[in-house]
Scaffold this motif. Structure first.
Motif, PDB file in Angstrom:
ATOM      1  N   ARG A 109       0.830  -1.135  -0.075  1.00 14.35           N
ATOM      2  CA  ARG A 109       0.018  -0.062   0.185  1.00 14.35           C
ATOM      3  C   ARG A 109       0.922   1.469  -0.267  1.00 14.35           C
ATOM      4  N   GLY A 110       2.204   1.160   0.015  1.00 13.15           N
ATOM      5  CA  GLY A 110       3.028   2.058   0.041  1.00 13.15           C
ATOM      6  C   GLY A 110       3.164   2.856   1.475  1.00 13.15           C
ATOM      7  N   LEU A 111       2.979   2.032   2.397  1.00 14.50           N
ATOM      8  CA  LEU A 111       3.221   2.353   3.905  1.00 14.50           C
ATOM      9  C   LEU A 111       4.249   2.028   4.779  1.00 14.50           C
ATOM     10  N   CYS A 112       4.875   2.653   5.425  1.00  8.75           N
ATOM     11  CA  CYS A 112       5.850   2.220   6.244  1.00  8.75           C
ATOM     12  C   CYS A 112       5.205   1.352   7.659  1.00  8.75           C
ATOM     13  N   ARG A 113       6.133   0.941   8.325  1.00  9.04           N
ATOM     14  CA  ARG A 113       5.421  -0.028   9.532  1.00  9.04           C
ATOM     15  C   ARG A 113       4.621   0.944  10.320  1.00  9.04           C
ATOM     16  N   ASN A 114       5.253   2.148  10.829  1.00 13.62           N
ATOM     17  CA  ASN A 114       4.435   2.859  11.960  1.00 13.62           C
ATOM     18  C   ASN A 114       3.270   3.410  11.343  1.00 13.62           C
ATOM     19  N   CYS A 115       3.187   3.870   9.949  1.00 11.70           N
ATOM     20  CA  CYS A 115       1.826   4.479   9.352  1.00 11.70           C
ATOM     21  C   CYS A 115       1.085   3.170   9.232  1.00 11.70           C
ATOM     22  N   ARG A 116       1.398   1.940   8.876  1.00 14.18           N
ATOM     23  CA  ARG A 116       0.383   0.836   8.651  1.00 14.18           C
ATOM     24  C   ARG A 116      -0.195   0.680   9.921  1.00 14.18           C
ATOM     25  N   GLU A 117       0.477   0.492  10.931  1.00 17.37           N
ATOM     26  CA  GLU A 117      -0.130   0.249  12.483  1.00 17.37           C
ATOM     27  C   GLU A 117      -1.121   1.384  12.852  1.00 17.37           C
ATOM     28  N   SER A 118      -0.839   2.635  11.969  1.00 17.45           N
ATOM     29  CA  SER A 118      -2.012   3.733  12.407  1.00 17.45           C
ATOM     30  C   SER A 118      -3.302   3.602  12.007  1.00 17.45           C
ATOM     31  N   LEU A 119      -3.386   2.559  10.815  1.00 12.96           N
ATOM     32  CA  LEU A 119      -4.506   2.411   9.929  1.00 12.96           C
ATOM     33  C   LEU A 119      -5.245   1.070  10.897  1.00 12.96           C
ATOM     34  N   GLU A 120      -6.611   1.044  10.802  1.00 11.20           N
ATOM     35  CA  GLU A 120      -7.337  -0.028  11.133  1.00 11.20           C
ATOM     36  C   GLU A 120      -8.300  -0.641  10.244  1.00 11.20           C
ATOM     37  N   PRO A 121      -8.547  -2.206  10.243  1.00 11.70           N
ATOM     38  CA  PRO A 121      -9.351  -2.721   9.272  1.00 11.70           C
ATOM     39  C   PRO A 121     -10.759  -2.144   9.286  1.00 11.70           C
ATOM     40  N   ALA A 122     -11.222  -2.125   7.917  1.00 11.95           N
ATOM     41  CA  ALA A 122     -12.667  -1.805   8.125  1.00 11.95           C
ATOM     42  C   ALA A 122     -13.666  -2.917   8.872  1.00 11.95           C
ATOM     43  N   ASP A 169     -27.922  -2.621   2.390  1.00  7.97           N
ATOM     44  CA  ASP A 169     -29.321  -3.083   2.260  1.00  7.97           C
ATOM     45  C   ASP A 169     -29.656  -3.239   0.639  1.00  7.97           C
ATOM     46  N   GLY A 170     -30.552  -4.040   0.482  1.00 12.33           N
ATOM     47  CA  GLY A 170     -31.207  -3.902  -1.011  1.00 12.33           C
ATOM     48  C   GLY A 170     -30.403  -4.879  -1.824  1.00 12.33           C
ATOM     49  N   ILE A 171     -29.861  -4.066  -2.961  1.00 14.73           N
ATOM     50  CA  ILE A 171     -29.587  -4.888  -4.051  1.00 14.73           C
ATOM     51  C   ILE A 171     -27.961  -5.053  -4.199  1.00 14.73           C
ATOM     52  N   ILE A 172     -27.122  -4.707  -2.977  1.00 18.84           N
ATOM     53  CA  ILE A 172     -25.986  -4.949  -3.194  1.00 18.84           C
ATOM     54  C   ILE A 172     -25.453  -6.249  -2.585  1.00 18.84           C
ATOM     55  N   SER A 173     -24.765  -7.270  -3.407  1.00 20.45           N
ATOM     56  CA  SER A 173     -24.348  -8.523  -2.943  1.00 20.45           C
ATOM     57  C   SER A 173     -23.242  -8.662  -2.080  1.00 20.45           C
ATOM     58  N   GLY A 174     -22.592  -7.508  -2.034  1.00 19.83           N
ATOM     59  CA  GLY A 174     -21.339  -7.851  -1.123  1.00 19.83           C
ATOM     60  C   GLY A 174     -20.545  -6.545  -1.199  1.00 19.83           C
ATOM     61  N   ALA A 175     -19.701  -6.103  -0.109  1.00 16.80           N
ATOM     62  CA  ALA A 175     -19.178  -4.856  -0.050  1.00 16.80           C
ATOM     63  C   ALA A 175     -17.883  -5.109   0.829  1.00 16.80           C
ATOM     64  N   VAL A 176     -16.642  -4.772   0.035  1.00 15.70           N
ATOM     65  CA  VAL A 176     -15.419  -4.620   1.107  1.00 15.70           C
ATOM     66  C   VAL A 176     -14.653  -3.430   1.189  1.00 15.70           C
ATOM     67  N   ALA A 177     -13.562  -2.805   1.887  1.00 16.21           N
ATOM     68  CA  ALA A 177     -12.881  -1.887   2.149  1.00 16.21           C
ATOM     69  C   ALA A 177     -11.827  -2.029   2.687  1.00 16.21           C
ATOM     70  N   ALA A 178     -10.668  -1.489   2.153  1.00 13.12           N
ATOM     71  CA  ALA A 178      -9.236  -1.560   2.818  1.00 13.12           C
ATOM     72  C   ALA A 178      -9.200  -1.221   4.181  1.00 13.12           C
ATOM     73  N   MET A 179      -9.577  -0.210   4.609  1.00 12.67           N
ATOM     74  CA  MET A 179      -9.516   0.263   6.035  1.00 12.67           C
ATOM     75  C   MET A 179     -10.631   0.994   6.544  1.00 12.67           C
ATOM     76  N   ALA A 180     -10.622   1.006   7.819  1.00 11.74           N
ATOM     77  CA  ALA A 180     -11.710   2.117   8.350  1.00 11.74           C
ATOM     78  C   ALA A 180     -11.160   3.501   8.284  1.00 11.74           C
ATOM     79  N   TYR A 181     -12.160   4.654   8.236  1.00 11.95           N
ATOM     80  CA  TYR A 181     -11.828   5.931   8.100  1.00 11.95           C
ATOM     81  C   TYR A 181     -11.463   6.549   9.309  1.00 11.95           C
ATOM     82  N   ASN A 182     -10.375   6.419   9.892  1.00 13.33           N
ATOM     83  CA  ASN A 182      -9.831   6.888  10.846  1.00 13.33           C
ATOM     84  C   ASN A 182      -9.157   8.320  10.502  1.00 13.33           C
ATOM     85  N   ASP A 183      -8.598   8.899  11.519  1.00 16.12           N
ATOM     86  CA  ASP A 183      -7.690  10.095  10.873  1.00 16.12           C
ATOM     87  C   ASP A 183      -6.465   9.809   9.989  1.00 16.12           C
TER      88      ASP A 183
END
Length: 223
Positions: free
Chosen positions: A30-43, A49-63
């Protein structure tokens, strides 16, 4: 010394700066160093609801994620798209025929100079060897940015804002930079379903909260 220099250049090549802190370091895909990688959280699990069969994201939207997305989206740092897409892993069970980026209105794309979702979609297409079809979906109405629209108003803001070309039977992966309530994805999915699409999946660089999804999707689809 030459051998040591070659080793260090391979480990920390010139220009290999972390996308978040801008320091030279050993980076992940992802182009991140170890420290910055650890500052991110998994989504967390995304449910739209409705017509979406599935959804994924790389990370939670933190700071830290917000800083990455903001630079990519508004700072003309298009090169960050490779790293943001690198964190998105598509489930093995998804059978996708085409990747479709969420379109910007032509006026907004002209102002910004590019569509960030097209860049992420292109990277995913190359990695998974899936064709990217940006022309399958079009934004036909200018809307306020979802980021400045309150939760329940987001669906009304994008209602009827998209149209799609005929795509009968195709399973589509919709790609955007951020999923919040899922309203944009649902409206895109409705347009694609009305054009004959099969299953609709979603992927984004970040997930910014619990998806409210849309209301009365089946009724809207029939209208």
């Amino acid at each position: 010394m030459k051998l040591l220099s070659a080793f260090l250049n391979a480990l920390y090549p010139d220009g290999a700066a972390c996308l978040l802190c801008n320091r030279n370091a050993r980076l992940d895909r992802r182009g991140l160093c170890r420290n910055c990688r650890e500052s991110l959280e998994p989504a967390s699990e995304i449910r739209i609801d409705g017509i979406i069969s599935g959804a994924v994201a790389a990370m939670a939207y933190n700071d830290a994620a917000a800083q990455l997305i903001h630079g990519f989206k508004y700072g003309n740092k298009r090169y960050m798209g490779c790293g943001l897409a690198g964190g998105i892993d598509l489930p093995e069970g998804w059978r996708i025929d085409a990747i479709v980026p969420v379109p910007l209105h032509p006026k907004r794309e002209k102002e910004r100079g590019y569509n960030q979702s097209v860049i992420i979609a292109g990277e995913l297409g190359r990695r998974y060897d899936i064709p990217v079809r940006p022309r399958l979906l079009k934004r036909i109405r200018y809307t306020e940015m979802q980021s400045v629209t309150a939760g329940k108003d987001r669906r009304e803001n994008v209602r009827g804002a998209f149209s799609a070309r005929e795509c009968r039977g195709r399973n589509i992966l919709l790609v955007d930079d951020v999923i919040t309530t899922g309203s944009t994805m649902v409206e895109c999915a409705i347009a694609l379903k009305n054009a004959g699409a099969g299953r609709i999946y979603c992927a984004a660089a970040a997930y910014a909260g619990h998806a409210e999804g849309g209301q009365n999707e089946r009724q809207i689809l029939q209208n």
